[in-house]
Design a protein around this motif. Structure first.
Motif, PDB file in Angstrom:
ATOM      1  N   GLU A 177    -104.456 -63.036  13.051  1.00  0.00           N
ATOM      2  CA  GLU A 177    -105.201 -64.223  12.635  1.00  0.00           C
ATOM      3  C   GLU A 177    -106.509 -63.816  11.953  1.00  0.00           C
ATOM      4  OE1 GLU A 177    -105.910 -68.549  14.548  1.00  0.00           O
ATOM      5  OE2 GLU A 177    -106.688 -66.890  15.728  1.00  0.00           O
ATOM      6  N   GLN A 178    -107.145 -62.779  12.452  1.00  0.00           N
ATOM      7  CA  GLN A 178    -108.381 -62.300  11.842  1.00  0.00           C
ATOM      8  C   GLN A 178    -108.143 -61.794  10.419  1.00  0.00           C
ATOM      9  OE1 GLN A 178    -109.991 -59.376  14.528  1.00  0.00           O
ATOM     10  NE2 GLN A 178    -110.323 -60.861  16.174  1.00  0.00           N
ATOM     11  N   SER A 179    -106.930 -61.295  10.177  1.00  0.00           N
ATOM     12  CA  SER A 179    -106.604 -60.818   8.828  1.00  0.00           C
ATOM     13  C   SER A 179    -106.262 -61.959   7.883  1.00  0.00           C
ATOM     14  CB  SER A 179    -105.425 -59.835   8.887  1.00  0.00           C
ATOM     15  OG  SER A 179    -104.206 -60.509   9.142  1.00  0.00           O
ATOM     16  N   GLY A 180    -106.031 -63.165   8.454  1.00  0.00           N
ATOM     17  CA  GLY A 180    -105.783 -64.349   7.634  1.00  0.00           C
ATOM     18  C   GLY A 180    -104.333 -64.645   7.327  1.00  0.00           C
ATOM     19  N   SER A 181    -103.397 -63.886   7.894  1.00  0.00           N
ATOM     20  CA  SER A 181    -101.989 -64.092   7.544  1.00  0.00           C
ATOM     21  C   SER A 181    -101.294 -65.113   8.429  1.00  0.00           C
ATOM     22  CB  SER A 181    -101.222 -62.770   7.608  1.00  0.00           C
ATOM     23  OG  SER A 181    -101.264 -62.227   8.918  1.00  0.00           O
ATOM     24  N   VAL A 182    -101.768 -65.291   9.682  1.00  0.00           N
ATOM     25  CA  VAL A 182    -101.145 -66.245  10.586  1.00  0.00           C
ATOM     26  C   VAL A 182    -102.225 -67.091  11.242  1.00  0.00           C
ATOM     27  CG1 VAL A 182     -99.292 -64.583  11.067  1.00  0.00           C
ATOM     28  CG2 VAL A 182    -101.173 -64.825  12.705  1.00  0.00           C
ATOM     29  N   ARG A 183    -101.775 -68.196  11.848  1.00  0.00           N
ATOM     30  CA  ARG A 183    -102.666 -69.040  12.639  1.00  0.00           C
ATOM     31  C   ARG A 183    -102.052 -69.249  14.001  1.00  0.00           C
ATOM     32  NH1 ARG A 183    -103.840 -74.639  10.463  1.00  0.00           N
ATOM     33  NH2 ARG A 183    -105.180 -74.666  12.279  1.00  0.00           N
ATOM     34  N   ARG A 184    -102.857 -69.052  15.039  1.00  0.00           N
ATOM     35  CA  ARG A 184    -102.369 -69.318  16.387  1.00  0.00           C
ATOM     36  C   ARG A 184    -102.396 -70.821  16.669  1.00  0.00           C
ATOM     37  NH1 ARG A 184    -106.121 -65.830  20.063  1.00  0.00           N
ATOM     38  NH2 ARG A 184    -107.573 -66.393  18.392  1.00  0.00           N
ATOM     39  N   ILE A 185    -101.372 -71.290  17.353  1.00  0.00           N
ATOM     40  CA  ILE A 185    -101.296 -72.676  17.797  1.00  0.00           C
ATOM     41  C   ILE A 185    -100.883 -72.664  19.266  1.00  0.00           C
ATOM     42  CG2 ILE A 185    -100.682 -73.593  15.523  1.00  0.00           C
ATOM     43  CD1 ILE A 185     -97.772 -73.744  16.537  1.00  0.00           C
ATOM     44  N   MET A 186    -100.817 -73.831  19.882  1.00  0.00           N
ATOM     45  CA  MET A 186    -100.382 -73.902  21.258  1.00  0.00           C
ATOM     46  C   MET A 186     -98.956 -73.351  21.397  1.00  0.00           C
ATOM     47  SD  MET A 186     -99.939 -77.252  23.670  1.00  0.00           S
ATOM     48  CE  MET A 186    -101.579 -77.768  23.210  1.00  0.00           C
ATOM     49  N   GLY A 187     -98.812 -72.302  22.189  1.00  0.00           N
ATOM     50  CA  GLY A 187     -97.488 -71.757  22.465  1.00  0.00           C
ATOM     51  C   GLY A 187     -96.995 -70.708  21.504  1.00  0.00           C
ATOM     52  N   GLY A 188     -97.740 -70.443  20.421  1.00  0.00           N
ATOM     53  CA  GLY A 188     -97.251 -69.459  19.464  1.00  0.00           C
ATOM     54  C   GLY A 188     -98.150 -69.348  18.247  1.00  0.00           C
ATOM     55  N   ALA A 189     -97.535 -69.091  17.107  1.00  0.00           N
ATOM     56  CA  ALA A 189     -98.298 -68.921  15.866  1.00  0.00           C
ATOM     57  C   ALA A 189     -97.474 -69.405  14.691  1.00  0.00           C
ATOM     58  CB  ALA A 189     -98.687 -67.464  15.663  1.00  0.00           C
ATOM     59  N   ILE A 190     -98.156 -69.763  13.609  1.00  0.00           N
ATOM     60  CA  ILE A 190     -97.510 -70.191  12.371  1.00  0.00           C
ATOM     61  C   ILE A 190     -98.078 -69.376  11.215  1.00  0.00           C
ATOM     62  CG2 ILE A 190     -97.111 -72.542  13.188  1.00  0.00           C
ATOM     63  CD1 ILE A 190     -99.555 -73.394  11.481  1.00  0.00           C
ATOM     64  N   ALA A 191     -97.359 -69.399  10.109  1.00  0.00           N
ATOM     65  CA  ALA A 191     -97.866 -68.746   8.910  1.00  0.00           C
ATOM     66  C   ALA A 191     -99.118 -69.471   8.439  1.00  0.00           C
ATOM     67  CB  ALA A 191     -96.804 -68.745   7.822  1.00  0.00           C
ATOM     68  N   ALA A 192    -100.057 -68.740   7.861  1.00  0.00           N
ATOM     69  CA  ALA A 192    -101.325 -69.315   7.436  1.00  0.00           C
ATOM     70  C   ALA A 192    -101.120 -70.318   6.312  1.00  0.00           C
ATOM     71  CB  ALA A 192    -102.278 -68.210   6.989  1.00  0.00           C
ATOM     72  N   HIS A 193    -102.172 -71.050   5.997  1.00  0.00           N
ATOM     73  CA  HIS A 193    -102.119 -72.154   5.030  1.00  0.00           C
ATOM     74  C   HIS A 193    -101.394 -71.758   3.756  1.00  0.00           C
ATOM     75  CE1 HIS A 193    -106.066 -73.926   6.840  1.00  0.00           C
ATOM     76  NE2 HIS A 193    -105.111 -73.746   7.723  1.00  0.00           N
ATOM     77  N   GLY A 194    -100.443 -72.594   3.384  1.00  0.00           N
ATOM     78  CA  GLY A 194     -99.789 -72.447   2.092  1.00  0.00           C
ATOM     79  C   GLY A 194     -98.719 -71.383   2.025  1.00  0.00           C
ATOM     80  N   THR A 195     -98.519 -70.609   3.128  1.00  0.00           N
ATOM     81  CA  THR A 195     -97.538 -69.538   3.062  1.00  0.00           C
ATOM     82  C   THR A 195     -96.281 -69.844   3.855  1.00  0.00           C
ATOM     83  OG1 THR A 195     -98.480 -68.389   4.967  1.00  0.00           O
ATOM     84  CG2 THR A 195     -99.370 -67.828   2.801  1.00  0.00           C
ATOM     85  N   ALA A 196     -96.342 -70.867   4.692  1.00  0.00           N
ATOM     86  CA  ALA A 196     -95.214 -71.135   5.570  1.00  0.00           C
ATOM     87  C   ALA A 196     -94.020 -71.678   4.806  1.00  0.00           C
ATOM     88  CB  ALA A 196     -95.624 -72.139   6.652  1.00  0.00           C
ATOM     89  N   VAL A 197     -92.859 -71.256   5.237  1.00  0.00           N
ATOM     90  CA  VAL A 197     -91.606 -71.791   4.721  1.00  0.00           C
ATOM     91  C   VAL A 197     -91.082 -72.776   5.750  1.00  0.00           C
ATOM     92  CG1 VAL A 197     -89.244 -71.237   4.046  1.00  0.00           C
ATOM     93  CG2 VAL A 197     -91.113 -69.679   3.457  1.00  0.00           C
ATOM     94  N   GLU A 198     -90.713 -73.966   5.308  1.00  0.00           N
ATOM     95  CA  GLU A 198     -90.283 -74.989   6.243  1.00  0.00           C
ATOM     96  C   GLU A 198     -89.028 -74.553   6.984  1.00  0.00           C
ATOM     97  OE1 GLU A 198     -89.504 -79.784   6.357  1.00  0.00           O
ATOM     98  OE2 GLU A 198     -89.297 -78.734   4.454  1.00  0.00           O
ATOM     99  N   PRO A 199     -89.051 -74.571   8.325  1.00  0.00           N
ATOM    100  CA  PRO A 199     -87.835 -74.257   9.076  1.00  0.00           C
ATOM    101  C   PRO A 199     -86.750 -75.282   8.773  1.00  0.00           C
ATOM    102  CG  PRO A 199     -89.789 -74.232  10.484  1.00  0.00           C
ATOM    103  CD  PRO A 199     -90.207 -74.844   9.181  1.00  0.00           C
ATOM    104  N   GLY A 200     -85.482 -74.884   8.930  1.00  0.00           N
ATOM    105  CA  GLY A 200     -84.371 -75.791   8.678  1.00  0.00           C
ATOM    106  C   GLY A 200     -84.352 -76.951   9.656  1.00  0.00           C
TER     107      GLY A 200
END
Length: 257
Positions: free
Chosen positions: A44-67
């Motif tokens: 998260e400090q490197s800016g590639s992911v964001r932590r959320i409750m229970g896990g993490a997601i890809a950082a802003h604008g990089t996430a691919v929508e799960p099916g």
């Protein structure tokens, strides 16, 4: 496996899938959840992911929508509780816009058998199929281009359809909920349909499980002031919910079933 190699693989996994839970990563890499949390803190400090409750997601604008199927499995029990609460806000005989997506489909399943006599306008083939045999219920499908995998209807025809209707309430599903930026989504085309539906409705109920809180995706859907009610299973003190309340949004937190 060296810690740096593990973090690189975790990062690749999240950027590829869009999200991952602490538990899943712990099992996949054979380390404790505490180790996973430390890895994610560094990522998260490197800016590639964001932590959320229970896990993490890809950082802003990089996430691919799960099916769709994958999303339907996420927080499945929680979505039932959210759906029951949402349907409790519907008045018999109302005209309801029911969104596409896994949470909206859960709402449709909750409507079945309740005898509400609704008129339902939807851009979701799955929602329409769920409600087509419900007594005293009229189902209007927007038309448009079928989005593969989602079985939602997108494009100019779907957007224009909402100009023809005056609806009482819009039950909206969304991919990201933020206290300042409001609602956001992965898809420009899905977001355009959501904005059109929002304009057609007198009040807006957003249904979002806790995994959506704190997320900001590429495409804006609505500002906080455009939402009347948010129903979620997230904690009442989550920063996203605190921000929405400050903007005048009513937030209803439901317990997990």
């Amino acid at each position: 496996m060296e810690a740096q190699e593990r973090r690189e693989l975790i990062e690749r996994r999240i950027l590829s899938d869009g999200e991952a839970s602490f538990k899943t990563l712990s099992q996949e890499f054979g380390v404790s959840e505490m180790t996973v949390r430390r890895d994610l803190e560094l990522l998260e400090q490197s800016g590639s992911v964001r932590r959320i409750m229970g896990g993490a997601i890809a950082a802003h604008g990089t996430a691919v929508e799960p099916g769709f199927d994958a999303r339907a499995l996420v927080s499945a029990r929680e979505k039932v509780g959210i759906s029951i609460a949402a349907v409790g806000h519907l008045i018999p005989g109302e005209t309801v816009v029911l969104d596409s997506g896994s949470t909206a489909l859960a709402v449709a399943r909750t409507i079945v058998g309740r005898g509400l006599g609704l008129t339902v306008v939807t851009p979701s083939i799955l929602v329409a199929a769920e409600l087509h045999n419900e007594p005293n219920t009229t189902v209007l499908v927007t038309g448009g281009t079928v989005r593969p995998g989602e079985l939602s209807l997108i494009g100019a025809e779907s957007v224009a359809a909402f100009d023809r209707y005056n609806c009482d309430v819009y039950i909206m599903g969304v991919s990201g909920v933020d206290g300042k930026r409001g609602l956001s989504d992965y898809s420009n085309e899905e977001a355009a349909v959501k904005r059109a539906a929002l304009r057609a409705a007198e009040r807006v109920i957003v249904v979002a499980d806790a995994s959506k809180l704190g997320r900001v995706h590429l495409t804006n859907v609505a500002l906080p002031g455009e939402i009347d009610l948010l129903i979620t299973d997230g904690p009442a003190d989550h920063p996203a919910l605190v921000g929405l309340r400050a903007a005048g949004v009513t937030v209803e937190c439901v317990p997990s079933l």
